[in-house]
Write a protein that holds these residues in place. Structure first.
Motif: not given
Length: 150
Positions: A36, A42-44, A46-47, A49-50, A74, A77, A81
């Motif tokens: 978690t 951000t979405k990227d 979080r991905e 991190w997982r 962070r 991501a 970008k």
């Protein structure tokens, strides 16, 4: 060219193993991170991190690594970008007339700086092959050798 250092087992076998000469390695504690991600990523991120939690060897990441892992996620991501934007632009900047100038694209400079932060975080977290070799997982997982006490 420097010589390769001997392992602790080789030093013990030759009788030269001393506490001051032992390999210095980090031992990870029991508290592990969950998949978690922290709130606010951000979405990227979080991905990322997982992905890091899923791919890290068992016992490698602990609760103390949460800030470094968040910084890595962070910046990962952000790296993706900026790299995506830079794919559609030139690496060198253009002047007002559209000619190639001597300056680099500011996004390229930003990408280099983000890569430096990522590399530092990866070394701290054990994400590179060299740093992974220096970090030991939880010693409970390793098999006990009956000759360790000798």
């Amino acid at each position: 060219m420097p010589r390769a250092s001997k392992s602790d087992a080789e030093k013990a076998a030759s009788g030269t193993l001393q506490p001051c000469r032992r390999s210095r390695s980090i031992v990870i504690s029991d508290a592990t991170l969950t998949e978690t991600p922290p709130v606010g990523l951000t979405k990227d991120a979080r991905e990322a991190w997982r992905l890091a939690i899923a791919c890290a060897p068992k016992g490698m990441l602990t609760a103390l690594d949460v800030t470094v892992l968040e910084r890595w996620a962070r910046n990962y991501a952000l790296y993706r970008k900026i790299a995506k934007q830079l794919d559609h632009e030139d690496v060198v900047a253009l002047d007002e007339e559209g000619n190639i100038s001597d300056k680099l694209n500011p996004r390229f400079n930003a990408l280099i700086k983000v890569q430096q932060v990522l590399a530092a975080c990866e070394k701290e977290l054990g994400f590179t092959p060299v740093s992974r070799a220096r970090v030991k997982a939880d010693p409970k997982d390793e098999e006990q050798n009956e000759y360790d006490g000798f």
